[in-house]
Write an enzyme that holds these catalytic residues in place. Structure first.
Site, PDB file in Angstrom:
ATOM      1  CG  PHE A 161      46.290  36.529  42.013  1.00 26.51           C
ATOM      2  CD1 PHE A 161      45.534  37.060  40.987  1.00 26.51           C
ATOM      3  CD2 PHE A 161      46.824  35.267  41.861  1.00 26.51           C
ATOM      4  CE1 PHE A 161      45.319  36.340  39.827  1.00 26.51           C
ATOM      5  CE2 PHE A 161      46.612  34.541  40.716  1.00 26.51           C
ATOM      6  CZ  PHE A 161      45.855  35.079  39.689  1.00 26.51           C
ATOM      7  NE  ARG A 162      44.173  41.874  45.363  1.00 28.62           N
ATOM      8  CZ  ARG A 162      43.374  40.959  44.860  1.00 28.62           C
ATOM      9  NH1 ARG A 162      43.409  39.729  45.320  1.00 28.62           N
ATOM     10  NH2 ARG A 162      42.526  41.258  43.893  1.00 28.62           N
ATOM     11  CB  ILE A 186      36.989  32.137  43.368  1.00 23.94           C
ATOM     12  CG1 ILE A 186      38.454  32.008  42.909  1.00 23.94           C
ATOM     13  CG2 ILE A 186      36.582  33.609  43.399  1.00 23.94           C
ATOM     14  CD1 ILE A 186      38.705  32.483  41.488  1.00 23.94           C
ATOM     15  CG  ASP A 187      39.791  28.398  47.493  1.00 31.16           C
ATOM     16  OD1 ASP A 187      38.836  28.177  48.253  1.00 31.16           O
ATOM     17  OD2 ASP A 187      40.813  29.026  47.862  1.00 31.16           O
ATOM     18  CG  HIS A 218      35.979  38.790  45.706  1.00 27.57           C
ATOM     19  ND1 HIS A 218      37.233  38.984  46.257  1.00 27.57           N
ATOM     20  CD2 HIS A 218      35.333  39.977  45.850  1.00 27.57           C
ATOM     21  CE1 HIS A 218      37.336  40.231  46.708  1.00 27.57           C
ATOM     22  NE2 HIS A 218      36.196  40.855  46.480  1.00 27.57           N
ATOM     23  CB  CYS A 228      21.727  31.937  25.224  1.00 31.73           C
ATOM     24  SG  CYS A 228      22.862  30.586  25.653  1.00 31.73           S
ATOM     25  CB  SER A 241      46.517  42.080  52.834  1.00 33.49           C
ATOM     26  OG  SER A 241      47.473  41.062  53.030  1.00 33.49           O
ATOM     27  CG  ASN A 276      46.956  38.716  56.520  1.00 30.70           C
ATOM     28  OD1 ASN A 276      46.668  37.766  55.792  1.00 30.70           O
ATOM     29  ND2 ASN A 276      47.519  39.812  56.049  1.00 30.70           N
TER      30      ASN A 276
HETATM   31 ZN   LIG Z   1      24.863  30.926  24.632  1.00 32.94          ZN
END
Ligand SMILES: [Zn+2]
Length: 250
Positions: free
Chosen positions: A39-40, A108-109, A124, A135, A191, A211
């Protein structure tokens, strides 16, 4: 002075031999080799075109769930379909062999676990599930591809990823504790632009950076590799196993 790559790999191996406690901190750059866009990144990164605070915030989700999910669901799908690459596998091997305590990741993968890493702190969040803001019912993430709303109470569902405006998850605070007394932190594919994770290297005595682009920690690092994460980690594993890969004869 730019040290020769082979010399740097040998230095890295010595640092690991000397260090008692070694951890890795990974970012998007380790997963680009699995086909997940960063993304960055400077070229065409999504953050260049969109303001992250606008598009990836809790407020954006609540204000306009359809726009939020239209933006996020396609790239989450890319993450869910991706397979771990040589870099993820090398880190799992390093842990299994006792060279690495574990991996702190901004990703997050879930690819570190898919590669076999046992100790992973996801600072993250992750894409394994989502939950209802009303709920609290937990669903698998794929539920979002059916509906954005809870089948129990009709409230909005949200992913277990950290959005702008969220508090940091428990894994972040565990990572801070785990880094206490860390001799060597391998920063891989990040980064180091995102707070508060960008401050974590201060908790380690030594850092090594792998990197493609420069990071704010480069001047502080023992070694800096502006090379492919997969290549460096593969050569590191080969070196620690006492094998001189083809590269070393080049
Ligand atoms: Zn709910």
């Amino acid at each position: 002075m730019q040290l020769d790559y082979r010399v740097k790999i040998h230095r890295l191996i010595s640092l690991i031999h000397q260090a008692g406690k070694v951890l890795a901190l990974t970012g998007a750059g380790i997963s680009t080799e699995s086909g997940i866009p960063d993304f960055r990144s400077r070229n065409g990164g999504l953050w260049v075109r969109f303001d992250p605070a606008e598009i990836a915030s809790v407020q954006a989700l609540k204000r306009d769930p359809a726009t939020f999910y239209r933006f996020h669901l396609p790239w989450w799908q890319t993450c869910l379909k991706a397979a771990p690459n040589v870099g993820h596998k090398a880190l799992a091997q390093l842990e299994k062999a006792g060279w690495l305590l574990g991996v702190i990741t901004q990703n997050i993968d879930g690819l570190h676990q898919a590669a076999g890493s046992q100790r992973v702190w996801e600072v993250h969040g992750h894409l394994r599930n989502c939950h209802c803001l009303g709920c609290g019912q937990i669903y698998e993430l794929k539920q979002l591809y059916q509906s954005f709303f809870c089948t129990q109470c009709g409230n909005l569902l949200r992913p277990q990823v950290v959005l702008f405006g969220d508090p940091m998850p428990p894994d972040y605070f565990t990572a801070e504790k785990v880094l206490s007394g860390c001799q060597l932190l391998l920063i891989i594919g990040s980064s180091m632009q995102v707070q508060p994770v960008a401050n974590l290297p201060a908790l380690a005595r030594q850092v090594v950076i792998v990197n493609r682009e420069a990071t704010p920690w480069d001047d502080y690092a023992e070694l800096v590799f502006h090379e492919s994460a997969g290549q460096v980690l593969k050569d590191l594993v080969a070196g620690l196993q006492g094998k001189t890969g083809p590269y070393f004869f080049a």
